[in-house]
Design a protein around this motif. Structure first.
Motif, PDB file in Angstrom:
ATOM      1  N   MET A 292       0.835  -1.203   0.000  1.00  0.00           N
ATOM      2  CA  MET A 292       0.000   0.000   0.000  1.00  0.00           C
ATOM      3  C   MET A 292       0.870   1.254   0.000  1.00  0.00           C
ATOM      4  SD  MET A 292      -2.601   0.688   3.133  1.00  0.00           S
ATOM      5  CE  MET A 292      -3.942  -0.413   2.883  1.00  0.00           C
ATOM      6  N   PRO A 293       0.486   2.313  -0.741  1.00  0.00           N
ATOM      7  CA  PRO A 293       1.254   3.554  -0.609  1.00  0.00           C
ATOM      8  C   PRO A 293       1.221   4.036   0.845  1.00  0.00           C
ATOM      9  CG  PRO A 293      -0.426   3.724  -2.353  1.00  0.00           C
ATOM     10  CD  PRO A 293      -0.642   2.419  -1.664  1.00  0.00           C
ATOM     11  N   PHE A 294       2.335   4.507   1.349  1.00  0.00           N
ATOM     12  CA  PHE A 294       2.493   4.915   2.758  1.00  0.00           C
ATOM     13  C   PHE A 294       2.145   3.763   3.714  1.00  0.00           C
ATOM     14  CE2 PHE A 294       1.281   8.783   0.394  1.00  0.00           C
ATOM     15  CZ  PHE A 294       2.464   9.488   0.538  1.00  0.00           C
ATOM     16  N   GLY A 295       2.458   2.548   3.260  1.00  0.00           N
ATOM     17  CA  GLY A 295       2.099   1.351   4.022  1.00  0.00           C
ATOM     18  C   GLY A 295       2.720   1.310   5.409  1.00  0.00           C
ATOM     19  N   THR A 296       3.947   1.826   5.548  1.00  0.00           N
ATOM     20  CA  THR A 296       4.591   1.803   6.873  1.00  0.00           C
ATOM     21  C   THR A 296       3.772   2.628   7.858  1.00  0.00           C
ATOM     22  OG1 THR A 296       6.705   1.632   5.786  1.00  0.00           O
ATOM     23  CG2 THR A 296       6.756   2.260   8.098  1.00  0.00           C
ATOM     24  N   PHE A 297       3.350   3.803   7.374  1.00  0.00           N
ATOM     25  CA  PHE A 297       2.549   4.676   8.235  1.00  0.00           C
ATOM     26  C   PHE A 297       1.240   3.987   8.630  1.00  0.00           C
ATOM     27  CE2 PHE A 297      -0.999   7.742   8.369  1.00  0.00           C
ATOM     28  CZ  PHE A 297      -0.663   8.404   9.536  1.00  0.00           C
ATOM     29  N   PHE A 298       0.533   3.459   7.613  1.00  0.00           N
ATOM     30  CA  PHE A 298      -0.766   2.841   7.912  1.00  0.00           C
ATOM     31  C   PHE A 298      -0.592   1.577   8.758  1.00  0.00           C
ATOM     32  CE2 PHE A 298      -2.123   5.558   4.376  1.00  0.00           C
ATOM     33  CZ  PHE A 298      -3.195   6.171   4.994  1.00  0.00           C
ATOM     34  N   GLY A 299       0.469   0.832   8.507  1.00  0.00           N
ATOM     35  CA  GLY A 299       0.740  -0.369   9.295  1.00  0.00           C
ATOM     36  C   GLY A 299       0.986   0.007  10.749  1.00  0.00           C
ATOM     37  N   PHE A 300       1.774   1.046  10.951  1.00  0.00           N
ATOM     38  CA  PHE A 300       2.095   1.469  12.317  1.00  0.00           C
ATOM     39  C   PHE A 300       0.837   1.932  13.051  1.00  0.00           C
ATOM     40  CE2 PHE A 300       3.263   4.956  15.257  1.00  0.00           C
ATOM     41  CZ  PHE A 300       3.953   4.201  16.189  1.00  0.00           C
ATOM     42  N   ILE A 301       0.070   2.832  12.415  1.00  0.00           N
ATOM     43  CA  ILE A 301      -1.110   3.327  13.152  1.00  0.00           C
ATOM     44  C   ILE A 301      -2.137   2.212  13.346  1.00  0.00           C
ATOM     45  CG2 ILE A 301      -0.814   5.795  12.627  1.00  0.00           C
ATOM     46  CD1 ILE A 301      -3.230   5.543  10.718  1.00  0.00           C
ATOM     47  N   PHE A 302      -2.151   1.245  12.429  1.00  0.00           N
ATOM     48  CA  PHE A 302      -3.069   0.118  12.621  1.00  0.00           C
ATOM     49  C   PHE A 302      -2.705  -0.645  13.901  1.00  0.00           C
ATOM     50  CE2 PHE A 302      -4.157  -4.378  12.268  1.00  0.00           C
ATOM     51  CZ  PHE A 302      -5.532  -4.277  12.101  1.00  0.00           C
ATOM     52  N   PHE A 303      -1.423  -0.931  14.083  1.00  0.00           N
ATOM     53  CA  PHE A 303      -1.049  -1.692  15.284  1.00  0.00           C
ATOM     54  C   PHE A 303      -1.157  -0.844  16.561  1.00  0.00           C
ATOM     55  CE2 PHE A 303       0.675  -4.728  12.139  1.00  0.00           C
ATOM     56  CZ  PHE A 303      -0.031  -5.838  12.583  1.00  0.00           C
ATOM     57  N   VAL A 304      -1.039   0.479  16.440  1.00  0.00           N
ATOM     58  CA  VAL A 304      -1.312   1.336  17.604  1.00  0.00           C
ATOM     59  C   VAL A 304      -2.784   1.185  17.989  1.00  0.00           C
ATOM     60  CG1 VAL A 304      -1.499   3.737  18.407  1.00  0.00           C
ATOM     61  CG2 VAL A 304       0.507   3.022  17.084  1.00  0.00           C
ATOM     62  N   LEU A 305      -3.623   1.192  16.964  1.00  0.00           N
ATOM     63  CA  LEU A 305      -5.060   1.013  17.176  1.00  0.00           C
ATOM     64  C   LEU A 305      -5.354  -0.316  17.880  1.00  0.00           C
ATOM     65  CD1 LEU A 305      -8.190   1.368  15.986  1.00  0.00           C
ATOM     66  CD2 LEU A 305      -7.311  -0.050  14.185  1.00  0.00           C
ATOM     67  N   VAL A 306      -4.728  -1.372  17.398  1.00  0.00           N
ATOM     68  CA  VAL A 306      -4.964  -2.688  17.998  1.00  0.00           C
ATOM     69  C   VAL A 306      -4.437  -2.700  19.439  1.00  0.00           C
ATOM     70  CG1 VAL A 306      -4.614  -5.176  17.781  1.00  0.00           C
ATOM     71  CG2 VAL A 306      -4.782  -3.783  15.724  1.00  0.00           C
ATOM     72  N   LEU A 307      -3.301  -2.033  19.646  1.00  0.00           N
ATOM     73  CA  LEU A 307      -2.733  -1.973  20.996  1.00  0.00           C
ATOM     74  C   LEU A 307      -3.698  -1.276  21.956  1.00  0.00           C
ATOM     75  CD1 LEU A 307      -0.330  -2.378  22.955  1.00  0.00           C
ATOM     76  CD2 LEU A 307       0.415  -0.076  22.320  1.00  0.00           C
ATOM     77  N   PHE A 308      -4.252  -0.140  21.537  1.00  0.00           N
ATOM     78  CA  PHE A 308      -5.196   0.589  22.400  1.00  0.00           C
ATOM     79  C   PHE A 308      -6.406  -0.293  22.717  1.00  0.00           C
ATOM     80  CE2 PHE A 308      -3.992   5.260  21.185  1.00  0.00           C
ATOM     81  CZ  PHE A 308      -2.773   5.073  21.807  1.00  0.00           C
ATOM     82  N   ALA A 309      -6.912  -0.972  21.687  1.00  0.00           N
ATOM     83  CA  ALA A 309      -8.082  -1.829  21.891  1.00  0.00           C
ATOM     84  C   ALA A 309      -7.748  -2.945  22.882  1.00  0.00           C
ATOM     85  CB  ALA A 309      -8.535  -2.417  20.564  1.00  0.00           C
ATOM     86  N   ALA A 310      -6.573  -3.557  22.703  1.00  0.00           N
ATOM     87  CA  ALA A 310      -6.192  -4.677  23.569  1.00  0.00           C
ATOM     88  C   ALA A 310      -5.955  -4.200  24.999  1.00  0.00           C
ATOM     89  CB  ALA A 310      -4.946  -5.364  23.014  1.00  0.00           C
ATOM     90  N   LEU A 311      -5.320  -3.038  25.156  1.00  0.00           N
ATOM     91  CA  LEU A 311      -5.019  -2.529  26.499  1.00  0.00           C
ATOM     92  C   LEU A 311      -6.280  -2.157  27.283  1.00  0.00           C
ATOM     93  CD1 LEU A 311      -1.936  -0.104  26.383  1.00  0.00           C
ATOM     94  CD2 LEU A 311      -2.250  -2.100  27.863  1.00  0.00           C
ATOM     95  N   THR A 312      -7.226  -1.490  26.614  1.00  0.00           N
ATOM     96  CA  THR A 312      -8.443  -1.093  27.339  1.00  0.00           C
ATOM     97  C   THR A 312      -9.258  -2.331  27.729  1.00  0.00           C
ATOM     98  OG1 THR A 312      -9.533  -0.639  25.210  1.00  0.00           O
ATOM     99  CG2 THR A 312      -8.648   1.257  26.405  1.00  0.00           C
ATOM    100  N   SER A 313      -9.031  -3.458  27.038  1.00  0.00           N
ATOM    101  CA  SER A 313      -9.685  -4.711  27.446  1.00  0.00           C
ATOM    102  C   SER A 313      -8.898  -5.398  28.554  1.00  0.00           C
ATOM    103  CB  SER A 313      -9.794  -5.681  26.256  1.00  0.00           C
ATOM    104  OG  SER A 313     -10.606  -5.134  25.256  1.00  0.00           O
ATOM    105  N   SER A 314      -7.566  -5.414  28.420  1.00  0.00           N
ATOM    106  CA  SER A 314      -6.769  -6.139  29.415  1.00  0.00           C
ATOM    107  C   SER A 314      -6.878  -5.484  30.791  1.00  0.00           C
ATOM    108  CB  SER A 314      -5.300  -6.244  28.972  1.00  0.00           C
ATOM    109  OG  SER A 314      -4.723  -4.970  28.888  1.00  0.00           O
ATOM    110  N   ILE A 315      -7.012  -4.144  30.822  1.00  0.00           N
ATOM    111  CA  ILE A 315      -7.142  -3.511  32.142  1.00  0.00           C
ATOM    112  C   ILE A 315      -8.465  -3.918  32.808  1.00  0.00           C
ATOM    113  CG2 ILE A 315      -5.576  -1.552  31.780  1.00  0.00           C
ATOM    114  CD1 ILE A 315      -7.819   0.197  31.002  1.00  0.00           C
ATOM    115  N   SER A 316      -9.494  -4.140  31.998  1.00  0.00           N
ATOM    116  CA  SER A 316     -10.770  -4.559  32.603  1.00  0.00           C
ATOM    117  C   SER A 316     -10.650  -5.980  33.146  1.00  0.00           C
ATOM    118  CB  SER A 316     -11.916  -4.441  31.601  1.00  0.00           C
ATOM    119  OG  SER A 316     -11.849  -5.452  30.613  1.00  0.00           O
TER     120      SER A 316
END
Ligand code: PFF
Length: 441
Positions: A292-316
């Motif tokens: 994908m064009p700018f794939g590194t950027f989109f890949g990085f923000i995608f995994f940040v997104l997944v990290l936030f989702a996983a963290l807000t669940s793991s704290i619960s």
């Protein structure tokens, strides 16, 4: 040492925390894959109906128990009926089991987030994934970091830790998700993916698919293990439970639907297989981003997104067990957090190693990691079933309705719908999920 019971700073804070618990790896990884496998739009439709009727009811029931007793799961059940405390105990155990393997996967997400920027994911992403998860040290290192991040947030308490973190991470997650959706649906060739996702293929909608949707609703909405009971116990008496238990499933479902739009069109645009299962996020998507064009950027923000989702669940998940130690054993928050996250980290080690060097060690034919997942697949439906029976036949619908309505009026027909769902529909549906988890059908 006993500490004064905390409360959410605001109802918005509660909603972000509860939605944060619900939105997790279940939405971002599993939902798009299940939709892909089970007839796209038809699966989505059934999922929506189950959320609307069963998800909403069980969430409302859990919130009512928690807010009524102002106690976390085990003690909440115990306060109403001593005999039923074991249901809360089962939930605490489920918290242990789920977080132990959830944190291992959270660690993978952290690794992928860094790897995307530093060095990039190698072109043979399948081989990379296989060698990473079977490595005896690296995944455990990232599992430690993920567990430590979870522990730090829970350590800071309800208002200053969990609520504050979720009020930041949930809106950020939503913005990133929308950006990735726009990128995905505007890729050349994305239309095939959108059509696949939205066109109902009812021929693929088998009984197995309906039951998979039911199980997914449970895990995705964090139901059946007292998580929402615990979060509900920090709610003030003036808050509107009926409204909250609509908003949280709505947000969770919205994120699941958007995750489908973020992932499936991109997978189609680059000619990959949508039903890749566990590999979809860690094997297929890195290849999609690489092209994908700018794939590194989109890949990085995608995994940040997944990290936030996983963290807000793991704290619960951690909070369920911490609140138990506080309410039942009068432990302080710091002692509870350090001890429990430490134990869960230790249980996660064999789970991680079972993907590599300890792979031959099997329980019921499964490696330790898969065994923990299997245990949670059973514990959540059983917990949900028992909760429905508890409200419907032990605590009583009238008392639950009193708590939900604050002694005032209920929205139109809610009493009737709640009664039928809790006493009949939800238990029967949950038995079906349970039998499916056991492999009966
Ligand atoms: N709902 C979370 C997800 O979809 O990933 C997982 C989860 C969190 C399940 C908290 C149960 C729970 F109590």
């Amino acid at each position: 040492m006993t500490e004064k019971r905390a409360q959410w700073g605001s109802n918005f804070g509660f909603i972000m925390a509860a939605a944060g618990s619900a939105v997790g790896l279940g939405n971002l990884w599993k939902f798009p894959y299940l939709a892909g496998k089970n007839g796209g739009g038809a699966f989505v439709l059934i999922y929506l109906l189950i959320v609307l009727f069963i998800g909403f009811t069980i969430m409302l029931g859990e919130m009512a128990i928690g807010r009524h007793t102002q106690l976390s799961s085990f003690n909440a059940y115990q306060k109403i009926s001593k005999k039923w405390a074991f249901v809360g105990g089962l939930g605490v155990l489920a918290g242990f089991v789920i977080l132990s393997f959830y944190s291992v996967v959270g660690g993978w997400v952290l690794n992928y987030m860094f790897k995307t920027v530093i060095g990039g994911i190698p072109a043979d992403s399948a081989a990379y994934f296989g060698s990473f998860i079977s490595n005896p040290i690296l995944p455990i290192f990232w599992h430690l970091i993920f567990m430590a991040m979870t522990a730090v947030i829970v350590f800071k308490g309800i208002g200053g830790g969990i609520e504050k973190a979720c009020k930041f991470m949930m809106p950020a997650l939503f913005v990133i998700l929308v950006i990735i959706c726009i990128r995905s649906v505007t890729l050349p060739g994305a239309a095939a993916g959108i059509a696949f996702y939205l066109t109902p293929d009812f021929s693929k909608l088998t009984a197995g698919a309906v039951i998979a949707a039911l199980g997914q609703v449970f895990f995705s909405l964090s139901l059946g293990m007292g998580c929402i009971i615990t979060y509900g116990s920090y709610l003030g008496k003036e808050e509107n439970l009926a409204k909250n238990s609509m908003i949280v499933p709505f947000l969770d479902t919205l994120v699941a639907l958007l995750a489908g739009f973020a992932i499936l069109p991109a997978v189609f645009a680059f000619g990959f297989e949508p039903g890749a299962g566990p590999g979809l996020m860690f094997v297929t998507l890195p290849q999609v981003f690489a092209q994908m064009p700018f794939g590194t950027f989109f890949g990085f923000i995608f995994f940040v997104l997944v990290l936030f989702a996983a963290l807000t669940s793991s704290i619960s998940l951690l909070e369920v067990t911490v609140a138990y130690m506080q309410d039942q054993h009068k432990w302080g928050r710091s002692k509870s957090v350090i001890t429990l996250s430490g134990i869960m980290f230790l249980i996660g080690i064999p789970a991680s190693l079972s993907m590599g060097v300890w792979g031959s060690f099997k329980i019921l034919g499964k490696n330790f990691f898969d065994f923990l997942g299997f245990a949670s697949d059973i514990m959540l439906p059983v917990g949900g079933l028992l909760m429905c029976i508890f409200i419907g036949y032990v605590w009583g619908i009238d008392k639950a309705i009193d708590e939900i309505s604050n002694g005032g009026k209920l929205p139109f027909k809610l009493r009737g719908v709640f009664t039928i769902m809790i006493k009949y529909v939800a238990p029967v549906a949950v038995i079906a999920v349970f039998l499916n988890a056991l492999g009966v059908f």
